[in-house]
Design a protein around this motif. Sequence first.
Motif, PDB file in Angstrom:
ATOM      1  N   ASN A 279       4.730  -5.752  11.428  1.00 56.37           N
ATOM      2  CA  ASN A 279       5.829  -5.752  10.461  1.00 56.37           C
ATOM      3  C   ASN A 279       5.302  -5.756   9.022  1.00 56.37           C
ATOM      4  OD1 ASN A 279       7.844  -5.801  12.446  1.00 56.37           O
ATOM      5  ND2 ASN A 279       7.710  -8.024  12.636  1.00 56.37           N
ATOM      6  N   ASN A 280       5.847  -4.852   8.207  1.00 57.93           N
ATOM      7  CA  ASN A 280       5.563  -4.802   6.771  1.00 57.93           C
ATOM      8  C   ASN A 280       4.069  -4.636   6.474  1.00 57.93           C
ATOM      9  OD1 ASN A 280       6.646  -4.786   4.163  1.00 57.93           O
ATOM     10  ND2 ASN A 280       6.174  -6.948   3.852  1.00 57.93           N
ATOM     11  N   TRP A 281       3.392  -3.778   7.243  1.00 60.48           N
ATOM     12  CA  TRP A 281       1.952  -3.589   7.025  1.00 60.48           C
ATOM     13  C   TRP A 281       1.658  -3.001   5.639  1.00 60.48           C
ATOM     14  CZ3 TRP A 281       0.261   1.095   5.541  1.00 60.48           C
ATOM     15  CH2 TRP A 281       1.002   2.233   5.888  1.00 60.48           C
ATOM     16  N   GLN A 282       2.632  -2.308   5.036  1.00 56.81           N
ATOM     17  CA  GLN A 282       2.418  -1.651   3.741  1.00 56.81           C
ATOM     18  C   GLN A 282       2.067  -2.632   2.624  1.00 56.81           C
ATOM     19  OE1 GLN A 282       5.058  -1.224   5.730  1.00 56.81           O
ATOM     20  NE2 GLN A 282       5.773   0.879   5.754  1.00 56.81           N
ATOM     21  N   GLU A 283       2.410  -3.924   2.812  1.00 56.07           N
ATOM     22  CA  GLU A 283       2.141  -4.926   1.786  1.00 56.07           C
ATOM     23  C   GLU A 283       0.915  -5.772   2.113  1.00 56.07           C
ATOM     24  OE1 GLU A 283       3.786  -5.249  -1.043  1.00 56.07           O
ATOM     25  OE2 GLU A 283       5.252  -3.667  -0.615  1.00 56.07           O
ATOM     26  N   LYS A 284       0.219  -5.474   3.207  1.00 58.61           N
ATOM     27  CA  LYS A 284      -0.897  -6.306   3.652  1.00 58.61           C
ATOM     28  C   LYS A 284      -2.230  -5.636   3.323  1.00 58.61           C
ATOM     29  CE  LYS A 284       1.906  -8.394   7.296  1.00 58.61           C
ATOM     30  NZ  LYS A 284       2.107  -8.634   8.726  1.00 58.61           N
ATOM     31  N   ASP A 285      -3.089  -6.366   2.634  1.00 56.26           N
ATOM     32  CA  ASP A 285      -4.333  -5.803   2.128  1.00 56.26           C
ATOM     33  C   ASP A 285      -5.219  -5.232   3.225  1.00 56.26           C
ATOM     34  OD1 ASP A 285      -3.482  -6.499  -0.346  1.00 56.26           O
ATOM     35  OD2 ASP A 285      -4.942  -8.098  -0.690  1.00 56.26           O
ATOM     36  N   GLU A 286      -5.259  -5.855   4.391  1.00 52.16           N
ATOM     37  CA  GLU A 286      -6.157  -5.377   5.446  1.00 52.16           C
ATOM     38  C   GLU A 286      -5.804  -3.954   5.882  1.00 52.16           C
ATOM     39  OE1 GLU A 286      -5.409  -7.258   9.455  1.00 52.16           O
ATOM     40  OE2 GLU A 286      -4.061  -8.500   8.243  1.00 52.16           O
ATOM     41  N   TYR A 287      -4.526  -3.590   5.822  1.00 58.32           N
ATOM     42  CA  TYR A 287      -4.127  -2.236   6.207  1.00 58.32           C
ATOM     43  C   TYR A 287      -4.219  -1.262   5.032  1.00 58.32           C
ATOM     44  CZ  TYR A 287      -2.742  -4.493  10.467  1.00 58.32           C
ATOM     45  OH  TYR A 287      -2.769  -5.207  11.635  1.00 58.32           O
ATOM     46  N   LEU A 288      -4.094  -1.770   3.816  1.00 59.08           N
ATOM     47  CA  LEU A 288      -4.314  -0.920   2.652  1.00 59.08           C
ATOM     48  C   LEU A 288      -5.787  -0.534   2.547  1.00 59.08           C
ATOM     49  CD1 LEU A 288      -2.012  -2.742   0.086  1.00 59.08           C
ATOM     50  CD2 LEU A 288      -1.513  -0.680   1.403  1.00 59.08           C
ATOM     51  N   LYS A 289      -6.668  -1.430   2.988  1.00 55.55           N
ATOM     52  CA  LYS A 289      -8.097  -1.110   2.998  1.00 55.55           C
ATOM     53  C   LYS A 289      -8.403   0.011   3.999  1.00 55.55           C
ATOM     54  CE  LYS A 289      -9.725  -5.666   1.517  1.00 55.55           C
ATOM     55  NZ  LYS A 289     -10.383  -6.930   1.932  1.00 55.55           N
ATOM     56  N   ILE A 290      -7.685   0.033   5.101  1.00 55.03           N
ATOM     57  CA  ILE A 290      -7.877   1.103   6.080  1.00 55.03           C
ATOM     58  C   ILE A 290      -7.597   2.460   5.439  1.00 55.03           C
ATOM     59  CG2 ILE A 290      -6.935   2.121   8.207  1.00 55.03           C
ATOM     60  CD1 ILE A 290      -6.384  -0.723   9.183  1.00 55.03           C
ATOM     61  N   GLN A 291      -6.608   2.481   4.538  1.00 56.32           N
ATOM     62  CA  GLN A 291      -6.247   3.719   3.855  1.00 56.32           C
ATOM     63  C   GLN A 291      -7.128   3.990   2.631  1.00 56.32           C
ATOM     64  OE1 GLN A 291      -3.095   5.864   4.824  1.00 56.32           O
ATOM     65  NE2 GLN A 291      -4.343   4.961   6.448  1.00 56.32           N
ATOM     66  N   ARG A 292      -8.125   3.159   2.422  1.00 57.26           N
ATOM     67  CA  ARG A 292      -9.059   3.271   1.286  1.00 57.26           C
ATOM     68  C   ARG A 292      -8.327   3.140  -0.048  1.00 57.26           C
ATOM     69  NH1 ARG A 292     -13.618   7.582   1.501  1.00 57.26           N
ATOM     70  NH2 ARG A 292     -12.034   8.852   0.518  1.00 57.26           N
ATOM     71  N   LEU A 293      -7.337   2.266  -0.065  1.00 56.63           N
ATOM     72  CA  LEU A 293      -6.584   2.033  -1.279  1.00 56.63           C
ATOM     73  C   LEU A 293      -7.038   0.767  -2.000  1.00 56.63           C
ATOM     74  CD1 LEU A 293      -3.054   3.052  -0.016  1.00 56.63           C
ATOM     75  CD2 LEU A 293      -4.347   4.179  -1.819  1.00 56.63           C
ATOM     76  N   LEU A 294      -7.812  -0.051  -1.323  1.00 56.24           N
ATOM     77  CA  LEU A 294      -8.368  -1.271  -1.925  1.00 56.24           C
ATOM     78  C   LEU A 294      -9.862  -1.304  -1.743  1.00 56.24           C
ATOM     79  CD1 LEU A 294      -5.801  -3.992  -0.778  1.00 56.24           C
ATOM     80  CD2 LEU A 294      -6.060  -3.067  -3.082  1.00 56.24           C
TER      81      LEU A 294
END
Length: 294
Positions: A279-294
């Motif tokens: 739920n709400n993975w778009q706001e979680k840093d661990e999943y943003l890192k997967i997208q190379r956004l952090l």
Amino acid sequence: MRFKCGFVSIIGRPNVGKSTLLNKMLDEKITIVSNKPNTTRTNIKGVKTGENYQIILIDTPGIHNAKDKINRLMVQNALDSLDMVDIVYFVVEPGELIGKETLFILEVLKKYQGKKYLLINKIDKSTKSKAIITANKIFKYLEFDYVLPVSALKGINIDKLIDLTIRDLPENYKIFDNDYITDIPEKFLIAEFVREQIFKLLKDEVPYDTVVECELVEDKSSDLLYTSCSIIISRDSQKAILLGKHGRTIKEIGKRARENLEKFFGVKVYLDLWVKVVNNWQEKDEYLKIQRLL
């Protein structure tokens, strides 16, 4: 012969053909494409090397009105690319409206000191007069060093674009080896090829609520690559859509992704896909890192 080497950022609104342009210039598919906006989520480097030049191209996410964290980071990544490049390609479509997003990009480009190219893409689907009208509208706000109608899909004027770019690059040493094509890690590339098929096969909100994580890559033999990916979605209700009746949708996603991966790697690929709900993975840093956004 003097060697030229430098960086080029490809920017524009969503879905104007930036990723298709990068792939065409490289003669290699390294970034995913679909007819949906915001398919590209992070900056991706592609390197084109010739006898007397090396062009380092940066494909960026579409600049748009971002609301949640993932979209704000996507836009910021695109803007950050301007800090390090020698040339900017601003990609638009014939007949493009000069709306808030375009005006925002033009305001940003007013502060940019390097060479600015206005590329009017998808000329194969339009007319010369429509391209001229679009260029004239944009020039009322900002002048560019070059205006070039192109078709990233059909390859129209791509050679001319490369020639102009080489001419404007600074004299410099080669940064990457001749056989270096992209900075994309292997796992990220595999995940992106899977995500591309989700965008192509599914409609509405599901693709935008999806992130793909490649969890395992193994060489089983000299001609067989095994990989396993998790498709992460936001809500339980989306799982049935992603799987499809009797699992047909996810099987088709896997089949298409596998075929593209086999073309890229030149070996047979065995691809396992799993579905997870976060739920709400778009706001979680661990999943943003997967997208190379952090």
